[in-house]
Motif scaffolding. Sequence first.
Motif, PDB file in Angstrom:
ATOM      1  N   ASP A  66       0.849  -1.195   0.000  1.00  0.00           N
ATOM      2  CA  ASP A  66       0.000   0.000   0.000  1.00  0.00           C
ATOM      3  C   ASP A  66       0.877   1.234   0.000  1.00  0.00           C
ATOM      4  O   ASP A  66       1.769   1.367   0.851  1.00  0.00           O
ATOM      5  CB  ASP A  66      -0.860   0.052   1.272  1.00  0.00           C
ATOM      6  CG  ASP A  66      -2.186  -0.679   1.136  1.00  0.00           C
ATOM      7  OD1 ASP A  66      -2.627  -0.929   0.001  1.00  0.00           O
ATOM      8  OD2 ASP A  66      -2.785  -0.984   2.174  1.00  0.00           O
ATOM      9  N   ALA A  67       0.611   2.163  -0.915  1.00  0.00           N
ATOM     10  CA  ALA A  67       1.410   3.390  -0.951  1.00  0.00           C
ATOM     11  C   ALA A  67       0.555   4.580  -1.349  1.00  0.00           C
ATOM     12  O   ALA A  67      -0.388   4.461  -2.130  1.00  0.00           O
ATOM     13  CB  ALA A  67       2.574   3.248  -1.924  1.00  0.00           C
ATOM     14  N   ALA A  68       0.919   5.733  -0.806  1.00  0.00           N
ATOM     15  CA  ALA A  68       0.354   7.010  -1.245  1.00  0.00           C
ATOM     16  C   ALA A  68       1.497   8.010  -1.351  1.00  0.00           C
ATOM     17  O   ALA A  68       2.462   7.945  -0.591  1.00  0.00           O
ATOM     18  CB  ALA A  68      -0.693   7.507  -0.257  1.00  0.00           C
ATOM     19  N   GLY A  69       1.393   8.901  -2.306  1.00  0.00           N
ATOM     20  CA  GLY A  69       2.442   9.892  -2.488  1.00  0.00           C
ATOM     21  C   GLY A  69       2.220  10.707  -3.737  1.00  0.00           C
ATOM     22  O   GLY A  69       1.083  10.968  -4.128  1.00  0.00           O
ATOM     23  N   VAL A  70       3.326  11.075  -4.394  1.00  0.00           N
ATOM     24  CA  VAL A  70       3.281  11.977  -5.540  1.00  0.00           C
ATOM     25  C   VAL A  70       4.104  11.389  -6.686  1.00  0.00           C
ATOM     26  O   VAL A  70       5.227  10.903  -6.468  1.00  0.00           O
ATOM     27  CB  VAL A  70       3.849  13.365  -5.156  1.00  0.00           C
ATOM     28  CG1 VAL A  70       3.861  14.292  -6.356  1.00  0.00           C
ATOM     29  CG2 VAL A  70       3.028  13.976  -4.028  1.00  0.00           C
ATOM     30  N   VAL A  71       3.572  11.423  -7.891  1.00  0.00           N
ATOM     31  CA  VAL A  71       4.334  11.000  -9.067  1.00  0.00           C
ATOM     32  C   VAL A  71       5.502  11.960  -9.258  1.00  0.00           C
ATOM     33  O   VAL A  71       5.314  13.182  -9.324  1.00  0.00           O
ATOM     34  CB  VAL A  71       3.443  11.000 -10.328  1.00  0.00           C
ATOM     35  CG1 VAL A  71       4.282  10.680 -11.569  1.00  0.00           C
ATOM     36  CG2 VAL A  71       2.306   9.997 -10.180  1.00  0.00           C
ATOM     37  N   ASP A  72       6.731  11.410  -9.341  1.00  0.00           N
ATOM     38  CA  ASP A  72       7.886  12.304  -9.501  1.00  0.00           C
ATOM     39  C   ASP A  72       8.744  11.957 -10.707  1.00  0.00           C
ATOM     40  O   ASP A  72       9.690  12.680 -11.022  1.00  0.00           O
ATOM     41  CB  ASP A  72       8.723  12.338  -8.215  1.00  0.00           C
ATOM     42  CG  ASP A  72       9.779  11.255  -8.155  1.00  0.00           C
ATOM     43  OD1 ASP A  72       9.475  10.101  -8.542  1.00  0.00           O
ATOM     44  OD2 ASP A  72      10.904  11.554  -7.718  1.00  0.00           O
ATOM     45  N   MET A  73       8.418  10.868 -11.409  1.00  0.00           N
ATOM     46  CA  MET A  73       9.161  10.516 -12.622  1.00  0.00           C
ATOM     47  C   MET A  73       8.284   9.616 -13.489  1.00  0.00           C
ATOM     48  O   MET A  73       7.563   8.749 -12.968  1.00  0.00           O
ATOM     49  CB  MET A  73      10.470   9.805 -12.262  1.00  0.00           C
ATOM     50  CG  MET A  73      11.393   9.568 -13.459  1.00  0.00           C
ATOM     51  SD  MET A  73      12.958   8.725 -12.991  1.00  0.00           S
ATOM     52  CE  MET A  73      13.747  10.009 -12.025  1.00  0.00           C
ATOM     53  N   LEU A  74       8.345   9.818 -14.810  1.00  0.00           N
ATOM     54  CA  LEU A  74       7.569   9.028 -15.755  1.00  0.00           C
ATOM     55  C   LEU A  74       8.507   8.228 -16.650  1.00  0.00           C
ATOM     56  O   LEU A  74       9.518   8.747 -17.125  1.00  0.00           O
ATOM     57  CB  LEU A  74       6.695   9.930 -16.629  1.00  0.00           C
ATOM     58  CG  LEU A  74       5.721  10.867 -15.918  1.00  0.00           C
ATOM     59  CD1 LEU A  74       5.046  11.781 -16.938  1.00  0.00           C
ATOM     60  CD2 LEU A  74       4.677  10.070 -15.137  1.00  0.00           C
ATOM     61  N   GLY A  75       8.178   6.963 -16.891  1.00  0.00           N
ATOM     62  CA  GLY A  75       8.911   6.168 -17.847  1.00  0.00           C
ATOM     63  C   GLY A  75       8.432   6.441 -19.257  1.00  0.00           C
ATOM     64  O   GLY A  75       7.440   7.157 -19.470  1.00  0.00           O
ATOM     65  N   PRO A  76       9.110   5.885 -20.269  1.00  0.00           N
ATOM     66  CA  PRO A  76       8.675   6.072 -21.654  1.00  0.00           C
ATOM     67  C   PRO A  76       7.286   5.481 -21.881  1.00  0.00           C
ATOM     68  O   PRO A  76       6.906   4.491 -21.263  1.00  0.00           O
ATOM     69  CB  PRO A  76       9.732   5.292 -22.459  1.00  0.00           C
ATOM     70  CG  PRO A  76      10.892   5.112 -21.532  1.00  0.00           C
ATOM     71  CD  PRO A  76      10.320   5.050 -20.159  1.00  0.00           C
ATOM     72  N   GLY A  77       6.522   6.113 -22.758  1.00  0.00           N
ATOM     73  CA  GLY A  77       5.202   5.593 -23.100  1.00  0.00           C
ATOM     74  C   GLY A  77       4.097   6.542 -22.705  1.00  0.00           C
ATOM     75  O   GLY A  77       4.307   7.526 -21.985  1.00  0.00           O
ATOM     76  N   GLU A  78       2.888   6.243 -23.174  1.00  0.00           N
ATOM     77  CA  GLU A  78       1.720   7.062 -22.882  1.00  0.00           C
ATOM     78  C   GLU A  78       1.304   6.864 -21.425  1.00  0.00           C
ATOM     79  O   GLU A  78       1.399   5.767 -20.877  1.00  0.00           O
ATOM     80  CB  GLU A  78       0.566   6.680 -23.812  1.00  0.00           C
ATOM     81  CG  GLU A  78       0.817   6.954 -25.280  1.00  0.00           C
ATOM     82  CD  GLU A  78       0.914   8.429 -25.583  1.00  0.00           C
ATOM     83  OE1 GLU A  78       0.196   9.217 -24.925  1.00  0.00           O
ATOM     84  OE2 GLU A  78       1.712   8.798 -26.462  1.00  0.00           O
ATOM     85  N   THR A  79       0.838   7.944 -20.825  1.00  0.00           N
ATOM     86  CA  THR A  79       0.354   7.844 -19.449  1.00  0.00           C
ATOM     87  C   THR A  79      -0.731   8.881 -19.220  1.00  0.00           C
ATOM     88  O   THR A  79      -0.724   9.951 -19.840  1.00  0.00           O
ATOM     89  CB  THR A  79       1.492   8.056 -18.429  1.00  0.00           C
ATOM     90  OG1 THR A  79       0.944   8.007 -17.110  1.00  0.00           O
ATOM     91  CG2 THR A  79       2.167   9.394 -18.635  1.00  0.00           C
TER      92      THR A  79
END
Length: 317
Positions: A66-79
């Motif tokens: 279980d985790a909660a937080g903030v997106v800080d990096m995106l990998g390649p690809g659509e998101t």
Amino acid sequence: MKAIICGEYGGADVLKYTEVPDPVPGPDEVRIKITAAGINPVDTKIREGLLLQRLPHQLPIIPGWDAAGVVDMLGPGETTLSIGDRVYSYCRKPVVQWGAYAEYIVLPENQVAPSPKTIDDTAAAGVPLAALTAWQSLFDAGQLKAGHRILIHAGAGGVGAFAIQMAKHAGAYVVTTASRANHTYMREIGADMVIDYTATDFRDAVLNAFPGGLDVVFDTVGGEVQTKSADVRKRGGMLISILAFQQEAAINARGIQTRYVFVAPNRDQLVHIARLIDDGYLRVKLAAVLPLDQAVEAHRMIETRHTAGKIVLRIGV
């Protein structure tokens, strides 16, 4: 990053607070800077090596699903996600290794959902596994409907409390078991009938009130409780458990359907659950919030099996 590492299987003392490399997201993955991680009973089973026959493991392990937080990096690809988005997730991966007791985690984008807007990250971290378990048990497995009568065991636990609220919102009549100290809490979140399992055989209490039995029983305890639960089912009713069935064939022979649920990641359901929280239909109760370096104490607390609400680790704040 700081993390809790399990380098061998065993008791709570095998958990070590240490430094490990930061993870980097691959294609169609995102990295979450974790601010809170939920503690669940399954974490202690993984630590002890009790799920080795069910899921592949790779030591060393960072526990936590279980985790909660903030997106800080995106990998390649659509998101559909962006850097800075508040998110929460049920973090189970095909191989048990890199979990949520850490400052960062990399996950497939399709496992990550926007966090509920009306609660903070500490509360949000107590939601995904327990709430998904309750939802998938009641509605995917149990086909619970308005007017059904359901017994939910261990209502004060994380899964049980969500199940009570979801069942009540769906229009069911809700019976639950809890110690006397938690009866007020059980009624506050929607239970219609509360049985003190320390003083009364739940079978007598249920059958006195409903001689024909109940439509659904949701077992979160296992063992003798699971076996006895068959006695309060009506013929054709459903017995759902998150523990493996010990006498499934005998129960089925009595005309009772059984369903075993092992919760699966589901982003769409997390989105729906967040909406229920924001609309005021689900509340999150926290039993304790501890810093990451006190994970050993958190495991000892949850192993008592008498905490009311969720235990959460606070990370990086």
